[in-house]
Design a protein around this motif. Structure first.
Motif, short mmCIF file in Angstrom:
data_model
loop_
_atom_site.label_atom_id
_atom_site.label_comp_id
_atom_site.label_asym_id
_atom_site.label_seq_id
_atom_site.Cartn_x
_atom_site.Cartn_y
_atom_site.Cartn_z
N ASP A 28 0.87 -1.18 0.00
CA ASP A 28 0.00 0.00 0.00
C ASP A 28 0.90 1.23 0.00
OD1 ASP A 28 -2.66 -1.21 0.19
OD2 ASP A 28 -1.99 -1.90 2.16
N ALA A 29 0.81 2.03 -1.04
CA ALA A 29 1.72 3.17 -1.18
C ALA A 29 0.96 4.43 -1.58
CB ALA A 29 2.80 2.85 -2.22
N LYS A 30 1.57 5.57 -1.25
CA LYS A 30 1.00 6.87 -1.61
C LYS A 30 2.04 7.67 -2.38
CE LYS A 30 -2.04 7.01 2.44
NZ LYS A 30 -2.45 7.76 3.66
N PHE A 31 1.56 8.36 -3.41
CA PHE A 31 2.46 9.10 -4.30
C PHE A 31 1.94 10.51 -4.56
CE2 PHE A 31 2.90 4.63 -5.24
CZ PHE A 31 4.26 4.45 -5.41
N ALA A 32 2.86 11.39 -4.84
CA ALA A 32 2.53 12.72 -5.36
C ALA A 32 2.66 12.69 -6.87
CB ALA A 32 3.45 13.77 -4.77
N ILE A 33 1.88 13.50 -7.55
CA ILE A 33 1.98 13.61 -9.01
C ILE A 33 3.02 14.67 -9.32
CG2 ILE A 33 0.75 14.16 -11.13
CD1 ILE A 33 -1.84 13.31 -9.68
N LYS A 34 4.06 14.30 -10.04
CA LYS A 34 5.15 15.24 -10.31
C LYS A 34 4.71 16.35 -11.26
CE LYS A 34 9.93 15.55 -11.87
NZ LYS A 34 11.11 14.83 -12.42
N ASN A 35 3.99 15.99 -12.30
CA ASN A 35 3.61 16.97 -13.30
C ASN A 35 2.08 16.96 -13.45
OD1 ASN A 35 3.57 18.78 -15.38
ND2 ASN A 35 4.50 17.44 -16.89
N SER A 36 1.56 16.04 -14.22
CA SER A 36 0.12 15.88 -14.40
C SER A 36 -0.15 14.43 -14.75
CB SER A 36 -0.39 16.81 -15.51
OG SER A 36 0.25 16.50 -16.75
N ILE A 37 -1.43 14.07 -14.76
CA ILE A 37 -1.82 12.70 -15.07
C ILE A 37 -3.16 12.72 -15.79
CG2 ILE A 37 -3.02 12.33 -12.87
CD1 ILE A 37 -1.96 9.46 -12.88
N ILE A 38 -3.32 11.78 -16.72
CA ILE A 38 -4.60 11.64 -17.40
C ILE A 38 -4.84 10.16 -17.69
CG2 ILE A 38 -3.59 12.07 -19.69
CD1 ILE A 38 -6.31 13.37 -20.45
N ILE A 39 -5.97 9.67 -17.25
CA ILE A 39 -6.44 8.34 -17.63
C ILE A 39 -7.55 8.61 -18.64
CG2 ILE A 39 -7.26 6.12 -16.83
CD1 ILE A 39 -4.63 7.01 -15.54
N ARG A 40 -7.23 8.50 -19.89
CA ARG A 40 -8.08 9.06 -20.94
C ARG A 40 -9.48 8.44 -20.97
NH1 ARG A 40 -4.80 8.30 -24.78
NH2 ARG A 40 -3.67 10.25 -24.67
N ALA A 41 -10.48 9.33 -21.01
CA ALA A 41 -11.87 8.95 -21.21
C ALA A 41 -12.48 9.96 -22.15
CB ALA A 41 -12.62 8.92 -19.88
N TYR A 42 -13.57 9.58 -22.79
CA TYR A 42 -14.17 10.44 -23.80
C TYR A 42 -15.59 10.80 -23.39
CZ TYR A 42 -10.13 8.77 -26.29
OH TYR A 42 -8.83 8.46 -26.63
N SER A 43 -15.85 12.10 -23.34
CA SER A 43 -17.13 12.59 -22.85
C SER A 43 -18.22 12.41 -23.90
CB SER A 43 -17.02 14.06 -22.45
OG SER A 43 -18.27 14.55 -22.05
N GLU A 44 -19.44 12.15 -23.42
CA GLU A 44 -20.59 12.02 -24.32
C GLU A 44 -21.31 13.36 -24.47
OE1 GLU A 44 -22.33 9.45 -21.67
OE2 GLU A 44 -21.06 7.73 -22.17
#
Length: 457
Positions: free
Chosen positions: A233-249
């Motif tokens: 079990d680990a915790k992280f900071a985001i260094k720059n940015s993150i995207i888990i791509r999804a497409y809006s309807e």
């Protein structure tokens, strides 16, 4: 012949609440490649067969005392086939589970794509979509156990106590993609009713289905669980940015947003598990000796650990489970981008697009949580996962989309590793890393050494 007179009933009524999305396929594909099962009113439900099968498998795999004859009476014996070598007495199951229905579920469609493990790019014509039931849905659970004179009520109580404890702790996952974080659930609003048919009032209550004044726990000890699990079990900071791509309807939304579930941005287990699997394979290939006879060993080891379900492979159930987690302390920011012609260096006409990645509010926010479990682990497998954790911690393994422009890089803030009766907590410091237990650190180092030994054996 033993006396099979019915002496009582035990009824369990509760709610089964989803802590992560659930996918139980129906075989229909009108709206998506995989649709969830729905009743005649169009509401999703959990078939009793799905839950009962999972409960029985969990119990038989994890309970140490497997020779108790009352276990077969509780679960029932499978139908005999002509290939059975010996005649065994058949038992009708004492355990009854009804289909689990709900009226507050929300269905959503998610996109998936098959990735080439060698190039880490999408395979041609390998995109698919599937329906899920969003987390938070509550299903009505109803169990009934028939007690007979030749059964042990104490054993039945202990079986139920074991199942209830596992569901309360969220140990049991149901449905498909359970190793990618789907199907995690917990038991709430528990009531237990014990009907003793030697008392007329209990017989009348059961006949009238009068379920009032139930108790909230069984006066029985659960069976001891024998399962070797290695947990990170680990915790992280985001260094720059993150995207888990999804497409809006929706209209006027960006071309790509970040995936959300029940109104919260999430890091899905499918994305994280894919990244972990690829990095684990890369590590094994790097450590594997340059011997033509051993070139296939890394692929084989990874399939045994992570599982496989391809058309050309024998199906193997994976033992690595990755949880789906919310991404916190972030804010979505719209970014406009253009495609560049690699030959001229100029922009490609009509190639303007935009996306909405997630940016951390502060540089040290505990934005991303990672939970990895290896069931029935071997020491070298634990060592391999520690090396993957090191790469995540040291900003060398990115997750999500648009990694080529620096997204998805994580910085380690906290890790807790648990195995058997040991626990090690890792935190950063000005001098490097702090370890809570030096003896546990030494054992993990031994696990890491066994990775190379496994490849050269």
């Amino acid at each position: 012949m033993e006396d099979a007179t019915i002496t009582g009933k035990i009824v369990v009524i509760a709610k089964l609440e989803l802590e992560s999305p659930l996918m139980i396929g129906s075989g229909q594909d009108e709206f998506a490649d995989i649709e969830v099962m729905k009743d005649k009113k169009g509401n999703p439900f959990i078939p009793a067969t799905s839950l009962t099968g999972v409960l029985r498998h969990y119990f038989e795999e994890n309970i140490s005392d497997k020779k108790n004859p009352d276990f077969e009476c509780f679960w029932g014996t499978p139908k005999k086939t002509s290939s059975d070598e010996e005649e065994k007495e058949e038992f009708q199951s004492s355990f009854i589970c009804r289909d689990l229905h709900t009226d507050d579920a929300k269905i959503r469609i998610r996109d998936g794509v098959k990735i080439d493990p060698r190039t880490q790019t999408a395979l041609d014509k390998a995109k698919y979509d599937f329906e899920i039931i969003e987390k938070g849905a509550k299903f009505d659970l109803f169990w009934e156990v028939t007690l007979r004179k030749n059964n042990s009520k104490e054993t039945y109580d202990r079986i139920l106590a074991s199942l209830i404890e596992a569901l309360k702790k969220g140990t049991i996952h149901i449905g498909a993609k359970t190793n990618s974080g789907f199907g995690k659930c917990k038991l709430t609003n528990l009531q237990i009713f014990d009907f003793d048919f030697s008392r007329k009032q209990d017989v009348l209550k059961w006949l009238k289905q009068d379920f009032k004044g139930g108790k909230f726990k069984l006066d029985a000890e659960p069976f001891q669980v024998q399962s070797d699990v290695f947990t990170i079990d680990a915790k992280f900071a985001i260094k720059n940015s993150i995207i888990i791509r999804a497409y809006s309807e929706k209209v006027n939304m960006p071309d790509a947003t970040s995936l959300s579930s029940a109104g919260k941005f999430v890091l899905p287990g499918t994305s994280l598990k894919g990244a972990i699997r690829h990095r684990a394979l890369k590590i094994l290939k790097t450590l594997c000796p340059a011997d033509p006879l051993k070139v296939e060993i890394p692929e084989k080891k990874i399939k045994e650990l992570f599982g496989t379900a391809g058309k050309n492979d024998e199906p193997i159930k994976g033992r690595v489970r990755v949880e789906e987690k919310e991404i916190n302390y972030i804010e979505p920011v719209l970014q406009n981008r253009i495609k560049i012609d690699r030959f001229t260096g100029g922009t490609i006409k009509t190639a303007l697009f935009n996306s909405m990645p997630l940016w951390p509010k502060t540089n040290d926010s505990e934005s991303v949580e990672v939970s990895i479990k290896i069931l029935d682990y071997k020491p070298w497998e634990a060592g391999l996962m520690m090396q993957v954790l090191k790469d995540l911690w040291c900003e060398d393994l990115a997750v999500g989309g648009e990694k080529s422009i620096g997204r998805g890089v994580l910085n380690g803030l906290y890790a807790r590793i648990k195995w058997k009766d040991k626990e090690l907590v890792i935190t950063p410091s000005e001098k490097g890393l702090n370890f809570s237990d030096e003896s546990a650190t030494s054992e993990l180092n031994d696990f890491a050494k066994k990775v190379r030994e496994e490849l050269v054996a």
